[in-house]
Design an enzyme around this catalytic site. Sequence first.
Site, mmCIF file in Angstrom:
data_model
loop_
_atom_site.group_PDB
_atom_site.id
_atom_site.type_symbol
_atom_site.label_atom_id
_atom_site.label_comp_id
_atom_site.label_asym_id
_atom_site.label_seq_id
_atom_site.Cartn_x
_atom_site.Cartn_y
_atom_site.Cartn_z
ATOM 1 N N GLU A 190 44.375 -18.522 48.837
ATOM 2 C CA GLU A 190 44.789 -17.957 50.132
ATOM 3 C C GLU A 190 45.031 -16.452 50.019
ATOM 4 O O GLU A 190 44.666 -15.683 50.913
ATOM 5 C CB GLU A 190 46.062 -18.649 50.627
ATOM 6 N N ARG A 199 62.651 -24.012 73.641
ATOM 7 C CA ARG A 199 61.388 -23.697 72.954
ATOM 8 C C ARG A 199 60.577 -22.667 73.768
ATOM 9 O O ARG A 199 60.016 -21.725 73.226
ATOM 10 C CB ARG A 199 60.631 -25.011 72.788
ATOM 11 N N ASN A 206 51.902 -15.071 50.987
ATOM 12 C CA ASN A 206 50.727 -14.609 51.750
ATOM 13 C C ASN A 206 51.009 -13.276 52.432
ATOM 14 O O ASN A 206 50.132 -12.414 52.508
ATOM 15 C CB ASN A 206 50.310 -15.665 52.773
ATOM 16 N N LEU A 260 52.976 -23.007 68.258
ATOM 17 C CA LEU A 260 53.163 -22.032 69.340
ATOM 18 C C LEU A 260 52.644 -22.601 70.652
ATOM 19 O O LEU A 260 51.588 -23.233 70.690
ATOM 20 C CB LEU A 260 52.432 -20.737 68.978
ATOM 21 N N MET A 293 55.512 -22.296 60.425
ATOM 22 C CA MET A 293 55.530 -23.750 60.564
ATOM 23 C C MET A 293 55.919 -24.237 61.965
ATOM 24 O O MET A 293 56.122 -25.431 62.169
ATOM 25 C CB MET A 293 56.467 -24.365 59.507
ATOM 26 N N HIS A 336 45.616 -22.008 56.535
ATOM 27 C CA HIS A 336 45.917 -23.448 56.465
ATOM 28 C C HIS A 336 45.565 -23.954 55.060
ATOM 29 O O HIS A 336 44.444 -23.716 54.578
ATOM 30 C CB HIS A 336 45.076 -24.175 57.517
HETATM 31 C C1 GAR Z 1 50.757 -21.479 52.608
HETATM 32 O O1 GAR Z 1 50.169 -22.349 51.676
HETATM 33 C C2 GAR Z 1 50.144 -21.689 53.984
HETATM 34 O O2 GAR Z 1 48.804 -22.065 53.951
HETATM 35 C C3 GAR Z 1 50.997 -22.819 54.508
HETATM 36 O O3 GAR Z 1 52.310 -22.505 54.078
HETATM 37 C C4 GAR Z 1 52.235 -21.816 52.834
HETATM 38 C C5 GAR Z 1 53.093 -20.590 52.917
HETATM 39 O O4 GAR Z 1 53.244 -19.996 51.673
HETATM 40 N N1 GAR Z 1 50.901 -22.912 55.929
HETATM 41 C C6 GAR Z 1 50.963 -24.062 56.586
HETATM 42 O O5 GAR Z 1 51.135 -25.135 56.039
HETATM 43 C C7 GAR Z 1 50.817 -23.930 58.094
HETATM 44 N N2 GAR Z 1 50.600 -25.204 58.683
HETATM 45 P P1 GAR Z 1 53.903 -18.556 51.531
HETATM 46 O O6 GAR Z 1 55.200 -18.580 52.341
HETATM 47 O O7 GAR Z 1 54.154 -18.395 50.062
HETATM 48 O O8 GAR Z 1 52.934 -17.545 52.080
#
Ligand code: GAR
Length: 212
Positions: free
Chosen positions: A192, A68, A14, A96, A93, A112
Amino acid sequence: MKRIAVLASGSGTNLQALLDASCTGALNAEIAVVVSHRGDCGALPRALAAGVAAVSLPLADLRDPAVRAAYDRQLADILTVFAPDLIVLAGWMLILSPLFLDRFPGRIINVHPALLPDGVGAEVFTSQGTLPVLRGPRTVRDALRHGFPITGATVHYVTITVDTGPVILREEVPILAGDTEQTLHERIKRLEHRLLPRAVGMALAGVPGEEH
Ligand code: GAR
């Protein structure tokens, strides 16, 4: 030009979509910095290859509230140096804390890998009827486990309650016979990569969200 900070934990595809959109001019914004809590995060070399500052900021203990809180303060301080107009969680992940969110009110968005409603509701309206909302870190697996006909991707503003902020863009993805978590996640990510740069442009233009 508007400035974006990206937080990432994963392979960084992304982030790559944002870097590419910024490079072609499809996104009229500069990626100022990329930060990860994981030194082996794929997003960091992608940032460096594009000439963007890449910061590895490891988190020593996820469960210790004092550690944290200090981490979120340090993260906010680092981002502030880069004066971002918008902070994009692109596969980030860690949850925050309110103290972090308060430093950048209304200026954090998240992608998401599932369909989210506007707000805290437990159901989302889709072309295939009403479905339970999938929040949290395992939504691709959950969509398969529940036998949903569709899932999707959502870009939304980040608020204190996880995965509930106002939706900027959302689109459905079909679940096909024989899909595995990997094949489905790849299809969701392709969506995405299309949605996120558009949603970033909308957020930078001050668009609060879309009607669905
Ligand atoms: C993506 O699918 C994003 O939507 C998800 O992690 C992936 C990252 O992919 N995000 C979550 O699950 C957040 N809760 P990438 O590292 O290839 O961009």
